[in-house]
Design an enzyme around this catalytic site. Structure first.
Site, PDB file in Angstrom:
ATOM      1  N   SER A 217      11.597 -29.273  82.120  1.00 38.05           N
ATOM      2  CA  SER A 217      10.749 -29.420  80.808  1.00 38.05           C
ATOM      3  C   SER A 217      11.498 -29.675  79.459  1.00 38.05           C
ATOM      4  CB  SER A 217       9.769 -29.140  81.383  1.00 38.05           C
ATOM      5  OG  SER A 217       9.764 -26.953  81.011  1.00 38.05           O
TER       6      SER A 217
ATOM      7  N   ASP B 250       3.156 -24.761  73.667  1.00 36.84           N
ATOM      8  CA  ASP B 250       2.404 -24.494  74.594  1.00 36.84           C
ATOM      9  C   ASP B 250       2.038 -23.103  75.697  1.00 36.84           C
ATOM     10  OD1 ASP B 250       4.084 -24.865  75.893  1.00 36.84           O
ATOM     11  OD2 ASP B 250       3.326 -26.975  77.280  1.00 36.84           O
TER      12      ASP B 250
ATOM     13  N   HIS C 172       7.067 -24.498  76.069  1.00 31.87           N
ATOM     14  CA  HIS C 172       7.350 -25.173  75.550  1.00 31.87           C
ATOM     15  C   HIS C 172       8.027 -25.378  74.059  1.00 31.87           C
ATOM     16  CE1 HIS C 172       6.126 -27.134  79.211  1.00 31.87           C
ATOM     17  NE2 HIS C 172       8.257 -26.971  79.215  1.00 31.87           N
TER      18      HIS C 172
END
Length: 380
Positions: A37, A342, A345
């Site tokens: 991610s 969040d 990240h």
């Protein structure tokens, strides 16, 4: 807090006074990226495995872009620095995506090791490499039929001349802490890196010659891990990060660095660059206030409020019932004040800072020289 224009002015001055000798003639025609991610530009969302809602994307794209961020990722800033367009995800099939300048195989939740049945992403490193092999074969097949699709596909020589980027391994370590002891995790690292080595060799056999390898960041400084594993103050370091998570990351990075050095000696017709992302990110967290941030660990977008604003039961932008009450994980007023977006990240502002440090070349092995890739024309 220092104003954002002031910070950007400082970064611009840094670039102005960096040496430009021998760095302006080195360019890549294409980029092929592999990861999780931290560099996913829409793969997991395109696969239909997850969906992202606002406020994701709010700081730059204005809408969710498939990125787990309020805006741009490190890879976006690096692409911009090389005067290349943002990479489309391999599985992106809507809107006639162009892969002329490369392709992104990174998918959120991916690991280097083969995915388990419980994994968030089925696209482990080996699968991503297999997707690249399929991608290359299909591109060459289509190019052989004529030039009708040339503007959408990389030229044949782009596969050898292009840059292959890697940012993966974080999920192997972070996930292992849920079921293994610290010593078991350390013992697992060589097995993880054997899998990584296998993938690198497969790409080399496909003609890849330019490799750019990011190490993994300070896992213990993510709100997600602090919330789960940092409830005992003695488990935290002076920055409030979970010590064992960071120690595991550093051990992994030492062995990854050694493996990269081995690659440099084994594949003498190739260029391998190791980038110390860990040091850049930990320096950011340690000196967040001096760099214009107000929160080094607490999530901007989350639920629960200080000190972490993170609840594993509800992700950023989601609405659900918790303890009989309907709640929504909302964003803070100014994400540029936060290092973390969040709980897992980094924010766009943090990614921009990390990118600026990568581009100094001093966190790379070998350091930037006439053979290094990035031109210092970052467009803030």
């Amino acid at each position: 807090m220092a104003s954002k224009p002031c910070i950007l002015q400082i970064l611009v001055l840094v670039f102005i006074f960096l040496p430009f000798t021998n760095s302006t003639h080195f360019k890549f025609p294409s980029i092929f990226n592999f990861g999780d991610s931290n560099s996913d530009t829409g793969e997991l969302v395109s696969a239909g495995i997850e969906s992202l809602e606002p406020p994701h994307g709010q700081s730059y794209f204005q809408v969710p872009s498939g990125r787990y961020c309020d805006g741009r990722l490190i890879i976006d800033f690096l692409m911009d620095a090389m005067d290349l367009p943002f990479l489309n995800a391999y599985l992106d099939s809507i809107g006639i995506p162009s892969f002329r300048k490369g392709c992104n195989f990174a998918a959120a939740g991916s690991t280097i090791q083969p995915a388990s049945a419980q994994a968030v992403s089925p696209f482990s490193f080996g699968v991503q490499v297999a997707q690249f092999v399929r991608f290359k074969a299909r591109v060459l097949e289509l190019l052989a039929k004529g030039n009708r699709l040339d503007k959408y596909l990389p030229a044949q020589d782009y596969f050898q001349k292009g840059l292959y980027m890697f940012d993966i391994g974080q999920n192997d370590l972070a996930g292992a802490f849920y079921s293994k002891t610290y010593d078991q995790i350390l013992a697992l690292i060589p097995t993880i890196l054997i899998e990584f080595e296998t993938g690198i060799k497969a790409l080399y056999d496909q003609g890849a010659r330019n490799f750019w390898i990011h190490n993994t960041g300070p896992l213990g400084c993510l709100a997600q891990n602090v919330a789960k594993f940092g409830t005992d103050p003695s488990s935290l370091d002076e920055q409030g990060c979970v010590s064992k998570h960071n120690q595991a990351a550093k051990t992994f990075n030492l062995q990854l660095h050694a493996l990269t050095k081995n690659f440099q000696g084994l594949y003498t017709d190739s260029n391998f660059t190791y980038v110390d992302i860990y040091t850049i990110k930990y320096n950011l967290i340690s000196n967040y206030s001096k760099l214009g941030f107000e929160q080094p660990i607490m999530a901007c977008c989350g639920f629960g409020g200080p000190p972490l604003n993170y609840d594993s039961r509800i992700a950023c932008g989601k609405t659900k019932e918790i303890n009989g009450v309907t709640v929504t994980a909302k964003a803070c007023n100014d994400s540029s004040e936060y290092v973390n977006w969040d709980g897992i990240h980094y924010s766009e502002a943090a990614n921009q800072y990390v990118s600026s440090q990568i581009l100094t070349g001093k966190y790379s092995d070998p350091p930037f020289s006439d053979k290094m890739p990035f031109l210092l024309n970052l467009k803030f």
